[in-house]
Design an enzyme around this catalytic site. Sequence first.
Site, PDB file in Angstrom:
ATOM      1  N   ARG A 165       8.136  -1.788 -14.956  1.00 22.57           N
ATOM      2  CA  ARG A 165       8.498  -1.079 -13.712  1.00 22.57           C
ATOM      3  C   ARG A 165       7.486   0.033 -13.400  1.00 22.57           C
ATOM      4  O   ARG A 165       7.855   1.102 -12.914  1.00 22.57           O
ATOM      5  CB  ARG A 165       9.918  -0.484 -13.803  1.00 22.57           C
ATOM      6  CG  ARG A 165      11.007  -1.487 -14.035  1.00 22.57           C
ATOM      7  CD  ARG A 165      11.169  -2.474 -12.891  1.00 22.57           C
ATOM      8  NE  ARG A 165      12.154  -3.472 -13.242  1.00 22.57           N
ATOM      9  CZ  ARG A 165      11.856  -4.583 -13.922  1.00 22.57           C
ATOM     10  NH1 ARG A 165      10.599  -4.860 -14.244  1.00 22.57           N
ATOM     11  NH2 ARG A 165      12.791  -5.443 -14.235  1.00 22.57           N
ATOM     12  N   SER A 240      19.292  -1.573 -10.120  1.00 21.29           N
ATOM     13  CA  SER A 240      19.345  -0.721 -11.316  1.00 21.29           C
ATOM     14  C   SER A 240      18.868   0.679 -10.965  1.00 21.29           C
ATOM     15  O   SER A 240      17.751   0.850 -10.477  1.00 21.29           O
ATOM     16  CB  SER A 240      18.420  -1.271 -12.401  1.00 21.29           C
ATOM     17  OG  SER A 240      18.802  -2.578 -12.708  1.00 21.29           O
ATOM     18  N   GLU A 336      14.875   4.620 -12.082  1.00 24.33           N
ATOM     19  CA  GLU A 336      13.958   3.584 -11.583  1.00 24.33           C
ATOM     20  C   GLU A 336      13.808   3.756 -10.071  1.00 24.33           C
ATOM     21  O   GLU A 336      12.747   3.515  -9.495  1.00 24.33           O
ATOM     22  CB  GLU A 336      14.533   2.196 -11.909  1.00 24.33           C
ATOM     23  CG  GLU A 336      13.677   1.052 -11.388  1.00 24.33           C
ATOM     24  CD  GLU A 336      14.253  -0.320 -11.693  1.00 24.33           C
ATOM     25  OE1 GLU A 336      14.710  -0.556 -12.822  1.00 24.33           O
ATOM     26  OE2 GLU A 336      14.247  -1.164 -10.772  1.00 24.33           O
TER      27      GLU A 336
END
Length: 341
Positions: A165, A240, A336
Amino acid sequence: MITIQENVELLPFNTFKIKAKARYFVAIHSVADMKELLKSPLYLSQKRLILGGGSNILLTGDFSGLVIKVNITGIDVVEEDDATVTLKAGAGETWHSFVMHCVANNWGGIENLSLIPGTVGAAPMQNIGAYGVEVKEVIQNVEAINLSTGNVQTFTNQECMFGYRESVFKQSLKEKYFISSVTLRLTKKNHHFNTSYGAIQSTLDAHNVTQLSVRAISNAVIEIRQQKLPDPKVVGNAGSFFKNPTITLQQYETLKNTWPSIPGYPIDNQYIKVPAGWLIEQCNWKGKTFENIGVHPHQSLVLVNYGEGTGEKIWMLATNILASVKEKFGVQLQAEVNVIS
Ligand SMILES: Cc1cc2nc3c(=O)[nH]c(=O)nc-3n(C[C@H](O)[C@H](O)[C@H](O)COP(=O)(O)OP(=O)(O)OC[C@H]3O[C@@H](n4cnc5c(N)ncnc54)[C@H](O)[C@@H]3O)c2cc1C
């Protein structure tokens, strides 16, 4: 020719469904549009937010600067041989529509990334990933406009410095580039299918799929995601909210003494990744609601806006979750989602 609008409602442009206004708003349909914008005095005087599909942001209030909406479209085959096809896609293309285009042509490599919301241009930003595949595996290069000089630059896969990520665009080059297109190489035959992750194989089995194909895997992923994840059209969310933390093996062993069932996925012989959802669940956050916001009842990683929730309240909930995980496990979670103020 660009048009800068004033006081634009951002609710339709973020999947958390947060009501917030942009002081200024401009839609960019081409590289030329972006170059024109870079020369405008208003651009230089304002703080800016580049906006794709708004599926990885949390607006904590009105945005007092200029929102730059990425609308560059187009999918071109730039190279092709017997075995592979290389495609250049405009940053504003919808990621899932792009995946569906590739699936329809039996081009393999991104079928596991079906149904991820957002745009093509944002995919390299955080190296989107799902079901054992990350977009970095197929990205050839990323074309981006330097926001200081207006020059168009091409970043090779290596120069993008992809990680979990992560990419250079979220790190040292954060807010310095406008991604205009992404070039990806996919397979036309001898596809490298990945069915080992999650419920892909069992879903294929349930449908009696014996012959693997790009389409069959994409369908399986779509089915699993539709069962597992809340649809932002129904309930506001950004997927998420937290990343899965990486801890040392030593720290993991210490935690395992107290919590023998703690899951862990070794990265190498020093580090291990722990599911953030498990940690959050142990802190009893799963399914908790606070007026019109909360933690999803089936997915502790997903924070949700059930109605008129504000970004500020969701961020407050997120910071409370961060603090409780830190206190209980000594593990520092990271968001995130990009928190915008
Ligand atoms: C239900 C749901 C499920 C999800 N599942 C996954 C998943 O499985 N895997 C995964 O990795 N992600 C997942 N996500 C997160 C999200 O879909 C991805 O991060 C997606 O790539 C974000 O795209 P976007 O266009 O909406 O980006 P935005 O939210 O608009 O922007 C994200 C960031 O990128 C920047 N940005 C966007 N476009 C550009 C550009 N062209 N140039 C420069 N900067 C840019 C923005 O400024 C912002 O900082 C999920 C989200 C939701 C809502």
